[in-house]
Design a protein around this motif. Structure first.
Motif, PDB file in Angstrom:
ATOM      1  N   LEU A   2      -0.870  -2.505   7.666  1.00  0.00           N
ATOM      2  CA  LEU A   2      -2.134  -3.879   7.257  1.00  0.00           C
ATOM      3  C   LEU A   2      -3.380  -3.402   7.220  1.00  0.00           C
ATOM      4  O   LEU A   2      -4.208  -4.439   7.027  1.00  0.00           O
ATOM      5  N   ARG A  23      -7.497  -7.558   0.673  1.00  0.00           N
ATOM      6  CA  ARG A  23      -8.660  -8.897   1.079  1.00  0.00           C
ATOM      7  C   ARG A  23      -9.588  -9.263   1.053  1.00  0.00           C
ATOM      8  O   ARG A  23     -10.519  -9.584   0.464  1.00  0.00           O
ATOM      9  N   HIS A  81      -3.068 -17.791   2.056  1.00  0.00           N
ATOM     10  CA  HIS A  81      -1.630 -17.495   3.921  1.00  0.00           C
ATOM     11  C   HIS A  81      -2.182 -16.216   4.229  1.00  0.00           C
ATOM     12  O   HIS A  81      -1.320 -15.255   4.024  1.00  0.00           O
ATOM     13  N   PRO A  82      -2.871 -15.856   4.546  1.00  0.00           N
ATOM     14  CA  PRO A  82      -2.945 -14.121   5.332  1.00  0.00           C
ATOM     15  C   PRO A  82      -2.589 -13.062   5.810  1.00  0.00           C
ATOM     16  O   PRO A  82      -1.834 -12.684   5.765  1.00  0.00           O
ATOM     17  N   LEU A  83      -1.922 -14.243   6.713  1.00  0.00           N
ATOM     18  CA  LEU A  83      -0.640 -14.069   7.932  1.00  0.00           C
ATOM     19  C   LEU A  83       0.789 -14.584   6.766  1.00  0.00           C
ATOM     20  O   LEU A  83       1.311 -12.808   7.938  1.00  0.00           O
ATOM     21  N   LYS A  84       1.083 -15.504   6.352  1.00  0.00           N
ATOM     22  CA  LYS A  84       1.879 -15.013   5.900  1.00  0.00           C
ATOM     23  C   LYS A  84       2.790 -14.381   4.560  1.00  0.00           C
ATOM     24  O   LYS A  84       3.520 -13.784   4.605  1.00  0.00           O
ATOM     25  N   THR A 119       0.891 -11.142   4.779  1.00  0.00           N
ATOM     26  CA  THR A 119       2.063  -9.500   5.623  1.00  0.00           C
ATOM     27  C   THR A 119       3.172  -9.890   6.013  1.00  0.00           C
ATOM     28  O   THR A 119       4.002  -9.072   5.972  1.00  0.00           O
ATOM     29  N   ILE A 120       4.333 -10.777   5.358  1.00  0.00           N
ATOM     30  CA  ILE A 120       5.189 -10.864   6.487  1.00  0.00           C
ATOM     31  C   ILE A 120       6.243 -10.204   5.501  1.00  0.00           C
ATOM     32  O   ILE A 120       6.846  -9.413   6.155  1.00  0.00           O
TER      33      ILE A 120
END
Lengths: 495, 363
Positions: free
Chosen positions: B69, B76, B220-223, B225-226
């Motif tokens: 992360l 980012r 899509h910062p959250l997506k 990292t998936i």
């Protein structure tokens, strides 16, 4: 093709056409000279390509009965020739192309150029049932060799003026009629323009078949998989149009081909959407199983029995070894040659005349199957395996994909024979790599799965028809939705 | 008649369609890096974590989510501050050259793991060059130069690999004995943290995209990292299964690299899972190798302002290490691999400082 102009007087034009059509050497090239309203006129056509009755009724009779002063172009077009399509041309090349497509050329003294009248009347095959894309449910009509009839068949399904048929031609020496078919507003403009550009850039003397045209147009000619999806069914062609694809038709080709295509389309049978959901889904799963069996089983068998016997259960290994001990040929060459024999039988059954089909069945089933096993040339287990993998390749509805699968199967067996699992996995990975980079008209062939694109849920598996609300990535983005709201709008919705 | 046009909608307008395509491409790149992280964690786990502490290893792997992360955040930030001409600036070109070196190390580890695995389980008597050379040659010639080929491969392979690994992990459980679970929480926090710090050298690739492709959209910062987090979770699950089957003390003494790698996913005598696991492992290392080769090519193209570069010399350059075998290379790799994360972070930091300075000047 001659590139002169039909100008400079009646005698010159007449001689130009006579020379170009090799009259009187060429027997079926006909010229009929007569007097039209006091001036000389000549009609040129090809016997058999043009309708003699139409020439007599709609050209000769009105012309011979006409009276008055010297004819003008307006009089001829408006009063004298009651034919559906008449147009003037001054290009000898155009005139000849149209004469040899079945039109008649009328030369009149005092008028530059020739009048081309559409009086086609050649023999052609009627509409028959499809030969390669047979279905249980659904229409039983297939395209024919006449491009005009094919467009009519398609128009009968797509009753909309948005269906555009754009005429083009390919071939420098002998031009062949090509037609681009697409739904205006739904097909992407860049796809249409790209196809036009490629067709325009084909330098060839004559295009004999749609397959030849396909090779001239495709992105990667050396790739194993096709980059155009071909169909002989008007209903399937209509579904391609509705998903935004562009169709290409060729005179004398009883198929149409569509681009850009997706690999998953090659798994779709024409009657998939005609079947209810459980049946359609079951058949798709069956096809998937067939492909997996066909592609991997022979290679796995060769790798496991040849190199990695520890991977086989002991009972199976014992029976394999026992069967193999009576056979003089090792498993790898035996598997490879049996797959080749299978392809040989398949090819022979395609080419053999129908009356000899029975003999071929006897040769392949009895002599090659039973006798080979009884003579202990190959083990019965291997025959079962090869038959199973062959059967797997037959469930595919697309002939090109089936061919690609057979070649890939042989390459995988070869790799497994040389390097066991290592060779097989390496070969498989290279296939996947090449597949992932392959494009059709610039669009990735593995889309909409990889890369991800908007799609309806009818890809590898088939989900309900009423959920298929998107057209697909080949369509214009603002035409992506097929319908607004639910497709089963009659259903009462819970609030 | 005009019904075909009645469905015109702004939902799928050309702009959103383009954005969707870019987002899908971004996701494919993240999947690609997820594959790299999985392959590297597996290799490094079998190389260091398992012999050091089998039962601490799964926690150490799970802790990789933190450096992952951190690198993503750094990436980012770097992408957000990158100027239009970032790819042309000298610091980006230097950083891309450094990244190329790191990707080359990944290629070496992947090919070494592939050859070691094949050599031990399939062809124990064969010369190593018979395995390494064909693989390097085939991949050097076979990796397509089109930019989307390798990301698409990662996307195509992900479900097969995830399903195969999960299947193999599940087959381990019935063969385990609960007695081996002690000490499930590892050999103490210090030991576990030391393992985690060393293993962090495997997740350096998480931020590499921001340097190699500075203008790549990151919507899509959250997506995004998936995929990476899922891969870390999956590898941690293998290590947990491994701890469930065998205690670390037995591992370190007797088992070589390839059996340790094998142990990560499967212990049962089931022939189907044996074949499936080996094929999945080989595919994983082949995919990791290809992804790293593709990223190496992109990095070098950026560093040298080249449009195209042949991959074959670089894939062939990986062969010498693979010929030495894991036994001989172990010490070298253990000394080099853990330093990759600080090096990658340093290169990204270099670009970031430059970006921030430039931003300060322009404002």
């Amino acid at each position: 093709m001659e590139k002169a102009a039909l100008t400079g007087g009646y005698d010159r034009c007449r001689q130009l056409l006579r020379d170009a059509m090799h009259i009187p050497v060429s027997e079926d090239a006909v010229t009929r000279e007569f007097t039209l309203m006091g001036v000389r006129a000549a009609l040129f056509y090809v016997d058999g390509l043009s309708s003699g009755l139409m020439i007599q009724e709609y050209i000769l009779l009105p012309c011979l009965r006409a009276a008055g002063g010297p004819p003008t172009l307006d009089i001829l077009l408006e009063h004298l020739l009651p034919v559906g399509s008449v147009s003037p041309t001054v290009h000898l090349e155009t005139a000849l192309t149209r004469i040899y497509a079945g039109d008649a050329a009328l030369l009149v003294e005092g008028i530059d150029g020739a009048l081309m009248a559409d009086v086609k009347g050649f023999v052609k095959r009627g509409v028959h049932a499809p030969a390669t894309e047979t279905v249980v449910l659904g229409p039983q009509e297939a395209f024919t060799e006449s491009l005009r009839d094919n467009i009519v068949l398609l128009r009968r399904i797509m009753r909309t003026p948005d269906l555009i048929s754009e005429p083009l031609s390919v071939g420098d020496r002998i031009p062949s009629r090509v037609c681009l078919l697409y739904l205006q507003g739904i097909a992407r403009e860049e796809n249409i323009a790209e196809l036009r550009r490629r067709l325009d850039g084909c330098r060839v003397d004559y295009v004999s078949s749609l397959g030849m045209l396909e090779q001239l147009l495709e992105d990667a000619p050396y790739a194993l998989l096709p980059q155009f999806v071909t169909t002989e069914r008007p209903d399937r062609a209509a579904s391609f149009l509705l998903s935004g694809q562009v169709l290409i038709g060729l005179e004398n080709a009883p198929q149409l081909m569509a681009a850009p295509m997706s690999l998953l389309q090659l798994f779709h049978a024409p009657d998939d959407s005609a079947l209810r959901l459980p049946y359609g889904l079951f058949l798709r799963l069956l096809r998937l199983l067939g492909v997996t069996l066909s592609l991997l089983t022979p290679a796995l068998f060769v790798a496991l029995t040849g190199y990695h016997t520890a991977g086989l259960p002991l009972t199976l290994l014992t029976s394999v070894q026992e069967a193999q001990s009576k056979v003089p040929i090792a498993i790898f060459p035996a598997t490879f040659s049996m797959l080749l024999v299978f392809s040989l039988i398949n090819e022979a059954s395609t080419r053999v005349p129908a009356v000899m089909g029975g003999s071929l069945g006897v040769v392949s089933a009895l002599i090659l199957g039973q006798a080979v096993a009884e003579a202990d040339l190959v083990s019965p287990l291997l025959i079962v395996l090869v038959a199973l993998s062959g059967l797997g390749s037959f469930v595919l509805p697309d002939y090109a994909l089936s061919m690609a699968l057979r070649i890939a199967q042989l390459l995988l067996v070869l790799a497994a024979g040389v390097g066991g699992y290592f060779g097989m996995v390496l070969c498989l990975f290279l296939f996947i790599l090449r597949l992932a980079g392959q494009t059709s008209l610039g669009s990735p062939i593995c889309a909409p799965a990889a890369p991800l694109r908007p799609r309806n849920p009818d890809q590898l598996l088939r989900f309900p028809v009423w959920r298929q609300r998107l057209r697909g990535y080949a369509a214009e983005p603002n035409q992506m939705l097929r319908v607004r709201g639910p497709m089963r709008a009659w259903e009462k919705r819970k609030k | 008649m005009t019904k075909l046009f009645q469905t015109r909608t702004s939902v799928h307008d050309p702009a959103s369609s383009l954005a969707q395509r870019q987002a899908a491409r971004g996701q494919s790149y993240q999947l690609m890096l997820g594959l790299v992280i999985t392959g590297q964690l597996m290799s490094f786990g079998a190389l260091y974590l398992l012999p050091a502490a089998a039962t601490s290893a799964w926690i150490a792997v799970l802790l990789q989510a933190v450096p992952f992360l951190a690198m993503r955040l750094l990436g980012r930030w770097l992408a957000a501050t990158a100027p239009e001409d970032a790819a042309d600036t000298p610091r980006y070109r230097v950083a891309a050259g450094g990244m190329a070196l790191l990707f080359f190390s990944n290629m070496n580890v992947s090919l070494l793991s592939l050859v070691e695995l094949t050599h031990v389980f399939f062809f124990p008597g064969a010369a190593r060059w018979l395995l390494a050379l064909p693989a390097a040659l085939a991949l050097g010639l076979g990796i397509p130069s089109s930019p989307d080929a390798v990301p698409n491969t990662a996307r195509l392979l992900r479900w097969f690999l995830a399903a195969a690994f999960l299947f193999c992990a599940v087959t381990v459980v019935p063969t385990g004995e609960t007695g081996f679970l002690y000490p499930i929480w590892g050999y103490g926090p210090r030991h576990t943290l030391r393992c985690a710090l060393r293993a962090a050298g495997s997740v350096w690739a998480a931020g590499a995209l921001a340097v190699v492709m500075p203008r790549e959209p990151d919507r899509h910062p959250l997506k995004d990292t998936i995929p990476g987090l899922t891969c870390i979770g999956l590898v941690a699950l293998f290590f947990l299964c491994c701890a469930f089957v065998l205690p670390g003390s037995e591992l370190s003494a007797r088992w070589g690299y390839a059996p340790r790698l094998q142990l990560l996913m499967e212990m049962s005598p089931n022939t189907l899972s044996w074949s499936l696991m080996l094929m999945a492992e080989m595919l994983l290392f082949l995919a990791t190798f290809s992804v790293c080769a593709d990223m190496l090519r992109r990095s070098l193209c950026l560093a040298f302002r080249a449009r195209r570069l042949p991959l074959l010399p670089f894939t062939l350059a990986c062969v010498p290490l693979a010929l030495r075998g894991m036994g001989e290379s172990e010490r070298l790799l253990l000394a080099v691999l853990p330093w990759r994360l600080p090096l990658a972070a340093g290169l990204m930091g270099l670009c970031l400082v430059g970006n921030l300075r430039r931003k300060g000047k322009t404002s």
